[in-house]
Scaffold this motif. Sequence first.
Motif: not given
Length: 191
Positions: A36-38, A66-69, A169-172
């Motif tokens: 799931t990593e982009v 979720n992880n957004v960085e 993460g698993l969620d959008a």
Amino acid sequence: MTMPKMTILLPAALSALVAAGAQSRAALPPVTHADTEVATNVPFTAALDVSGRFAFTLSCRATPSNNVEIAFGTDANSNGVLDPEETDRVVGWDSGAWFTRKGADGAYDAASADSTDEIRTLSWSLQVGADGTASNLSATADGTPVFADLPLESTYSPSWNLLRLTGRGLDAALETFTISATPDATVFIMR
């Protein structure tokens, strides 16, 4: 005769004003792998020739998984990718909290938040002196102040020329990211 000169000078001055306040947007590509990593790397200019403001906002879906960085740094090897050793500051959302970290694996500061599956927004605004030194950080998570005690070293560098936006993460993630570096003021003197 004076009027035509003003007509010519004013559009030139407005063009300079628009060029001085650069703003960029970035978004993640779609997930293509099972992990799931982009990620995407975005060239930008953080340098301000005068005192000004370095600011960004990051919005994402606040779930426990979720992880957004955003990682900021200088692409020293010019490969178009912000490598871990080129990273100076990382800011984002990770498993229920907003965080910031010095470097790729340095000191970590977190500000807890509710993982409600809603869109949450972190706003970061930093005053920058004409010499490139950072002062007066204003960081808020959905309007609530965060990172008030964060040491200002490595929160900004005029040499930054690349950022890396990463999502996991698993969620959008449903992320949006906007960044700007703008001078404090522009003065028009007409005679």
